[in-house]
Design a protein around this motif. Structure first.
Motif, PDB file in Angstrom:
ATOM      1  N   THR A   1      16.376 -30.015  26.702  1.00 16.23           N
ATOM      2  CA  THR A   1      15.483 -31.161  26.771  1.00 16.23           C
ATOM      3  C   THR A   1      14.476 -30.941  27.888  1.00 16.23           C
ATOM      4  OG1 THR A   1      17.259 -32.626  26.032  1.00 16.23           O
ATOM      5  CG2 THR A   1      15.363 -33.661  27.093  1.00 16.23           C
ATOM      6  N   GLU A   2      13.207 -31.189  27.603  1.00 12.30           N
ATOM      7  CA  GLU A   2      12.188 -31.106  28.633  1.00 12.30           C
ATOM      8  C   GLU A   2      12.330 -32.304  29.568  1.00 12.30           C
ATOM      9  OE1 GLU A   2       9.938 -28.756  29.141  1.00 12.30           O
ATOM     10  OE2 GLU A   2      10.320 -27.530  27.350  1.00 12.30           O
ATOM     11  N   LEU A   3      12.275 -32.036  30.865  1.00  5.86           N
ATOM     12  CA  LEU A   3      12.383 -33.079  31.869  1.00  5.86           C
ATOM     13  C   LEU A   3      11.162 -33.073  32.775  1.00  5.86           C
ATOM     14  CD1 LEU A   3      16.007 -32.933  33.365  1.00  5.86           C
ATOM     15  CD2 LEU A   3      15.121 -34.538  31.682  1.00  5.86           C
ATOM     16  N   ASN A   4      10.814 -34.231  33.287  1.00  8.47           N
ATOM     17  CA  ASN A   4       9.851 -34.353  34.378  1.00  8.47           C
ATOM     18  C   ASN A   4      10.612 -34.937  35.562  1.00  8.47           C
ATOM     19  OD1 ASN A   4       7.646 -35.321  31.856  1.00  8.47           O
ATOM     20  ND2 ASN A   4       7.369 -33.462  33.044  1.00  8.47           N
ATOM     21  N   ILE A   5      10.682 -34.181  36.628  1.00  8.31           N
ATOM     22  CA  ILE A   5      11.461 -34.584  37.798  1.00  8.31           C
ATOM     23  C   ILE A   5      10.493 -35.024  38.887  1.00  8.31           C
ATOM     24  CG2 ILE A   5      13.126 -33.841  39.531  1.00  8.31           C
ATOM     25  CD1 ILE A   5      14.091 -31.738  37.502  1.00  8.31           C
ATOM     26  N   SER A   6      10.551 -36.297  39.245  1.00  7.79           N
ATOM     27  CA  SER A   6       9.605 -36.876  40.196  1.00  7.79           C
ATOM     28  C   SER A   6      10.146 -36.781  41.620  1.00  7.79           C
ATOM     29  CB  SER A   6       9.323 -38.345  39.849  1.00  7.79           C
ATOM     30  OG  SER A   6       8.727 -38.442  38.575  1.00  7.79           O
ATOM     31  N   THR A   7       9.318 -36.224  42.525  1.00  4.82           N
ATOM     32  CA  THR A   7       9.661 -36.130  43.940  1.00  4.82           C
ATOM     33  C   THR A   7       8.436 -36.538  44.758  1.00  4.82           C
ATOM     34  OG1 THR A   7       8.888 -33.858  44.330  1.00  4.82           O
ATOM     35  CG2 THR A   7      11.080 -34.118  43.351  1.00  4.82           C
ATOM     36  N   ARG A   8       8.619 -36.634  46.057  1.00  2.31           N
ATOM     37  CA  ARG A   8       7.485 -36.961  46.924  1.00  2.31           C
ATOM     38  C   ARG A   8       6.416 -35.879  46.875  1.00  2.31           C
ATOM     39  NH1 ARG A   8       9.371 -38.728  52.814  1.00  2.31           N
ATOM     40  NH2 ARG A   8       7.107 -39.005  52.947  1.00  2.31           N
ATOM     41  N   ALA A   9       6.814 -34.647  46.586  1.00  2.00           N
ATOM     42  CA  ALA A   9       5.856 -33.541  46.516  1.00  2.00           C
ATOM     43  C   ALA A   9       5.066 -33.545  45.219  1.00  2.00           C
ATOM     44  CB  ALA A   9       6.584 -32.204  46.671  1.00  2.00           C
ATOM     45  N   GLY A  10       5.597 -34.186  44.182  1.00  2.06           N
ATOM     46  CA  GLY A  10       4.945 -34.202  42.883  1.00  2.06           C
ATOM     47  C   GLY A  10       5.981 -34.125  41.779  1.00  2.06           C
ATOM     48  N   VAL A  11       5.524 -33.837  40.577  1.00  3.39           N
ATOM     49  CA  VAL A  11       6.387 -33.837  39.401  1.00  3.39           C
ATOM     50  C   VAL A  11       6.657 -32.399  38.959  1.00  3.39           C
ATOM     51  CG1 VAL A  11       6.664 -34.579  37.010  1.00  3.39           C
ATOM     52  CG2 VAL A  11       5.517 -36.071  38.662  1.00  3.39           C
ATOM     53  N   PHE A  12       7.950 -32.056  38.905  1.00  2.00           N
ATOM     54  CA  PHE A  12       8.372 -30.733  38.457  1.00  2.00           C
ATOM     55  C   PHE A  12       8.704 -30.768  36.972  1.00  2.00           C
ATOM     56  CE2 PHE A  12       9.204 -30.639  42.975  1.00  2.00           C
ATOM     57  CZ  PHE A  12       8.894 -29.340  43.349  1.00  2.00           C
ATOM     58  N   ASP A  13       8.213 -29.770  36.230  1.00  4.48           N
ATOM     59  CA  ASP A  13       8.605 -29.588  34.839  1.00  4.48           C
ATOM     60  C   ASP A  13       9.939 -28.845  34.813  1.00  4.48           C
ATOM     61  OD1 ASP A  13       6.133 -30.655  34.194  1.00  4.48           O
ATOM     62  OD2 ASP A  13       5.201 -28.682  33.999  1.00  4.48           O
ATOM     63  N   ALA A  14      10.827 -29.223  33.908  1.00  2.00           N
ATOM     64  CA  ALA A  14      12.146 -28.606  33.867  1.00  2.00           C
ATOM     65  C   ALA A  14      12.714 -28.637  32.464  1.00  2.00           C
ATOM     66  CB  ALA A  14      13.099 -29.313  34.832  1.00  2.00           C
TER      67      ALA A  14
ATOM     68  N   ALA B   1      16.830 -26.227  34.859  1.00  2.00           N
ATOM     69  CA  ALA B   1      15.997 -25.130  35.349  1.00  2.00           C
ATOM     70  C   ALA B   1      14.565 -25.644  35.500  1.00  2.00           C
ATOM     71  CB  ALA B   1      16.036 -23.949  34.381  1.00  2.00           C
ATOM     72  N   PRO B   2      14.084 -25.808  36.720  1.00  2.00           N
ATOM     73  CA  PRO B   2      12.712 -26.286  36.917  1.00  2.00           C
ATOM     74  C   PRO B   2      11.708 -25.144  37.044  1.00  2.00           C
ATOM     75  CG  PRO B   2      13.841 -26.257  39.008  1.00  2.00           C
ATOM     76  CD  PRO B   2      14.828 -25.742  37.978  1.00  2.00           C
ATOM     77  N   ASP B   3      10.461 -25.422  36.717  1.00  2.00           N
ATOM     78  CA  ASP B   3       9.355 -24.583  37.180  1.00  2.00           C
ATOM     79  C   ASP B   3       9.122 -24.958  38.641  1.00  2.00           C
ATOM     80  OD1 ASP B   3       8.816 -23.130  34.892  1.00  2.00           O
ATOM     81  OD2 ASP B   3       7.412 -24.610  34.106  1.00  2.00           O
ATOM     82  N   GLN B   4       9.203 -23.985  39.519  1.00  2.23           N
ATOM     83  CA  GLN B   4       9.163 -24.289  40.941  1.00  2.23           C
ATOM     84  C   GLN B   4       7.738 -24.625  41.415  1.00  2.23           C
ATOM     85  OE1 GLN B   4      12.186 -22.788  43.677  1.00  2.23           O
ATOM     86  NE2 GLN B   4      12.196 -20.937  42.421  1.00  2.23           N
ATOM     87  N   ARG B   5       7.650 -24.911  42.698  1.00  3.12           N
ATOM     88  CA  ARG B   5       6.373 -25.271  43.330  1.00  3.12           C
ATOM     89  C   ARG B   5       5.301 -24.232  43.004  1.00  3.12           C
ATOM     90  NH1 ARG B   5       4.813 -27.989  48.752  1.00  3.12           N
ATOM     91  NH2 ARG B   5       6.722 -29.144  48.277  1.00  3.12           N
ATOM     92  N   GLY B   6       4.157 -24.709  42.551  1.00  7.90           N
ATOM     93  CA  GLY B   6       3.069 -23.822  42.165  1.00  7.90           C
ATOM     94  C   GLY B   6       3.098 -23.448  40.704  1.00  7.90           C
ATOM     95  N   TYR B   7       4.280 -23.347  40.141  1.00 11.21           N
ATOM     96  CA  TYR B   7       4.433 -23.053  38.716  1.00 11.21           C
ATOM     97  C   TYR B   7       4.355 -24.337  37.894  1.00 11.21           C
ATOM     98  CZ  TYR B   7       6.005 -18.446  40.303  1.00 11.21           C
ATOM     99  OH  TYR B   7       6.078 -17.205  40.891  1.00 11.21           O
ATOM    100  N   SER B   8       4.843 -25.441  38.451  1.00 15.89           N
ATOM    101  CA  SER B   8       4.660 -26.749  37.823  1.00 15.89           C
ATOM    102  C   SER B   8       3.278 -27.276  38.189  1.00 15.89           C
ATOM    103  CB  SER B   8       5.724 -27.735  38.326  1.00 15.89           C
ATOM    104  OG  SER B   8       6.967 -27.511  37.712  1.00 15.89           O
ATOM    105  N   PRO B   9       2.412 -27.578  37.232  1.00 17.17           N
ATOM    106  CA  PRO B   9       1.077 -28.085  37.559  1.00 17.17           C
ATOM    107  C   PRO B   9       1.106 -29.344  38.411  1.00 17.17           C
ATOM    108  CG  PRO B   9       1.199 -27.467  35.234  1.00 17.17           C
ATOM    109  CD  PRO B   9       2.597 -27.393  35.772  1.00 17.17           C
ATOM    110  N   GLY B  10       2.172 -30.132  38.288  1.00 23.57           N
ATOM    111  CA  GLY B  10       2.270 -31.366  39.052  1.00 23.57           C
ATOM    112  C   GLY B  10       2.659 -31.178  40.504  1.00 23.57           C
TER     113      GLY B  10
END
Length: 283
Positions: free
Chosen positions: A4-17, A57-66
C-alpha cells in the motif's frame, strides 16, 4: 510485490512510502541508499510481510518530493536520523527493527547508536559501521581508493550533468547489470526529475556528521559481499569491533554491492533468521 502506498507526515515534510503486512505485525523499517528508492526492497517487503511482519519502506529525504530541501547542510546525518524517529513516531511505533542498505545502512548505524532503546534489532547491508569505515580510511589504501568517489561527487553541478548526460549513461552504469532492468529504469526516471539527483547527491555534500559515533549495543546483523566496489574486506572485518550487542556477520561470495536485488532470496532468509532470533513476528 503487493503493498500500500503511504504518505507519512512529519515536521520535515511528507515522505512517500510502501507498506505491507498485517497492521498489528512486528514493525520493520527499510532504508534505501543511492542511487535507488524504496523499490529496492520489493522482494524483502514481500518476504517479511508473508511472515507476518509489518513492513514500511520510505523514500528518504531528498528522494521524496515532499521532503526535498535545497541546502546540502539539510542532509546532515543528524537530520537523517531525526527523519527515522519522525517516521516511526507518525506510524505509532514505540519500538521497531531497522534495516538499511548503502546510505540507508549508514543512517541505520547512527540511529542504532543514538536511539538504542527504540530498536529491537539492526541489519546493515553492505555498509560497515561508520567507525570501522573511518578507521580503514586512515589505515587501508584499498578503502581510500574505493571511497574516492565520495569526494569527487561533491562537485556541483558538474556531477549531475555528467551522470545525466547521454540518456543518463553514467547513472545507468552504476547498476552494472546487477539490478533488474525494470528497477534500473525506475531509478533513472525518479532521479532524472528536476532537483531529484541534486537532492540525492546532497547526502555526499552535507559534510561530516555532527559527532563521533561509538559502539552499537543492539542485536546486529551485518551482510557484506565480496564483490562490493565501495566497501572492502578491511572495513567489513573491522565492523565487529564496533558492536557490543549480539553480532552476526554474513559474507555473500561473488555478489556485488547491490545485495537486495542481486541476492534477494538469500538476504530475505538472513533477515528472517535475524528477526526470528530476537523475537517473533508479533508486536
Amino acid at each position: 510485490m503487493t503493498g500500500t502506498e503511504l504518505n507519512i507526515s512529519t515536521r520535515a515534510g511528507v515522505f512517500d512510502a510502501i507498506a505491507a503486512g498485517p497492521p498489528q505485525g512486528r514493525p520493520v523499517l527499510l532504508l534505501h541508499g543511492f542511487p535507488q528508492t524504496k523499490l529496492v526492497w520489493r522482494r524483502q517487503i514481500s518476504a517479511l510481510a508473508a511472515h507476518g511482519y509489518r513492513v514500511v519502506a520510505p523514500d528518504q529525504r531528498g528522494y521524496s518530493p515532499g521532503v526535498r530541501p535545497q541546502r546540502p547542510e539539510d542532509y546532515r546525518m543528524s537530520r537523517l536520523v531525526d527523519d527515522v524517529v519522525a517516521i516511526t513516531e507518525d506510524l505509532g511505533w514505540a519500538t521497531f527493527d531497522l534495516v538499511g542498505h548503502d546510505w540507508g545502512g549508514a543512517v541505520a548505524w547512527w540511529t542504532a547508536r543514538a536511539h538504542p532503546g527504540r530498536l529491537r534489532s539492526l541489519t546493515a547491508v553492505s555498509t560497515p559501521h561508520p567507525g570501522a569505515l573511518a578507521t580503514t580510511l586512515r589505515t587501508d589504501q584499498d578503502q581510500r581508493e574505493r571511497s574516492q568517489y565520495m569526494l569527487d561527487w561533491r562537485e556541483t553541478p558538474a556531477t549531475e550533468e555528467r551522470m545525466l548526460a547521454d540518456d543518463a549513461r553514467m547513472l545507468r552504469s552504476f547498476y552494472a547489470d546487477k539490478v533488474p532492468a525494470e528497477s534500473a529504469e525506475a531509478y533513472v526516471r525518479h532521479l532524472s526529475r528536476p532537483g531529484a539527483l541534486t537532492a540525492a547527491l546532497n547526502w555526499y555534500r552535507a559534510g561530516r556528521p555532527d559527532g563521533v559515533i561509538g559502539v552499537v549495543e543492539v542485536p546486529t546483523l551485518y551482510v557484506w559481499s565480496t564483490q562490493d566496489s565501495a566497501f572492502g574486506a578491511a572495513a567489513a572485518q573491522e565492523t565487529g569491533r564496533w558492536v557490543t550487542g549480539p553480532y552476526r556477520f554474513e559474507t555473500l561470495q561473488g555478489i556485488s554491492h547491490w545485495i537486495p536485488e542481486e541476492a534477494p532470496d538469500e538476504l530475505s532468509r538472513l533477515l528472517l533468521d535475524h528477526l526470528g532470533a530476537h523475537g517473533s513476528s508479533k508486536q
